[in-house]
Design a protein around this motif. Sequence first.
Motif: not given
Length: 520
Positions: A354-363
Amino acid sequence: MQQWFAEAEAARRVEDFSLEAAGLFLDFSKNRITFETFALLMKLAEEAGVTQRRDAMFAGEHINTTEDRAALHVALRALPDAPFKVDGASVMPGIADVLQRMRDFTARVHSGTWTGFDGQSITDIVNIGIGGSDLGPRMVCRALAHLADPQGPRMHFVSNVDGTELAETLVRLDPARTLVIVCSKTFTTLETMANACSMRDWFLRNGAAESQLARHFVAVSTNREAVVKFGIDPANMFEFWDWIGGRFSLWSSVGLSIALAVGFDAFEDLLRGGRAMDDHFRTAPLAQNMPVVMGMLGIWYRNFFGMPTSCMAPYSTSLELFPAFLQQLEMESNGKSVQLNGDPAHVDTAPVVWGTAGTNGQHAYFQMIHQGSQIVPVDFVAPLVPPRDLPGHHAKLLANCFAQAEALMRGRSAEELRAASVTDESRVPHMVFEGNRPSNTLLMEDLTPHVLGALIALYEHRTFVQGVVWNINSFDQWGVELGKILARPIERELTGQGTATHDASTAALIARARGVLGRG
Ligand code: F6P
């Protein structure tokens, strides 16, 4: 890890646990491995037969045993005089021929000599496909969007059988200037055929005559008969072969949308990047072999620590679709629980990816990665030079990428918090980061087609290495069949054309849906 990085020879650790290949730099020093662990993991790779199975793949052997096929996607990106054969015959002339046809076709569309039903050039191209016939080319077109000619055709991807996706795409298109690529290895996939038929109706309703549809449809497939039956001129069919798995197919004519979006030269550069990683994978000793090292680190966490998931965190909006691409690559390839000989697998196989582009995942979910009860190994991926930038943005992006990996490794102790004047003792346990959480960092200079090709091939081979260690067939996907079969009678029931027997839950769901659909 905190201790190892506090030691005097920490710089040596970074040096020894870093690799460079095909334009990619891998820092794997922030992993829970000593030099002894690393040596033992390499020994395991050797004993599991990674070298032999790799060589069998490159030799065109039928390593996809349940479908009795080779898995020879590496031939697609090889030099024309490479010795790749399937069943004794060279595959290279066929590959060269299709590449030439793709090049010619791309030139005709780009120059405006390929025209629609009223003689106008093409402004929009729709790739209709799903799974491997969608995720790979869609991800690459997104990643290389910065290279697309702003005056060139716009690329659209339609995959879901949910009519919403196609309907929302169609409102943006002029039928006289739209070209459709029906992309399907089998040319039988429900979603793709439904969308292709609806597009054909759309053209016919909007000015095209049946005889003019050939100007608007091309096919990418292994199934000539079905292509012809659908009504696409075989002269407009771009072939590929059953020895290429769907999720490994973007290097074939499935990449036609890539060539149309960013140019054939860029597509060829992508192939060259894949080849550079193939050469590395084929020749580098196991301990310096990036796909092997990354594959074995994944095995370490999955099987020795029981970590059930792994996160892909690209610090690049251009790579935002890479996690979705990886989900199919890893989970369709290695989501198996049966060994090659049919015996049950003794160990856990593919983790949830799983995952998303950073920095979106950080939030969103990084809270859990830092302090959750599950440990999630993370792959951070970042181009050092951004494809596009605005003043000051890229340093902030990269800083966050490096900081996340640093925070995961070093954590923050209660003592540090107190030293930093956290006086409310009741908060301290909530603010402690235990650290010692693993990650890889993969860097590239620019996000060129070449380095993207190397990145994709790296993860393909990493997936393969893990499949070898788990002794499973990474190239079949029987697990997708049952749901497809069961959907057919249910569709007939939903449309009032039949009845079938189901469990009580499914029967009640069908009845509820029929109640609403029946209202018209
Ligand atoms: O359902 C799974 C699958 O078979 C994938 O493996 C494949 O990439 C996708 O469907 C699409 O298949 P096709 O290219 O034959 O339409």
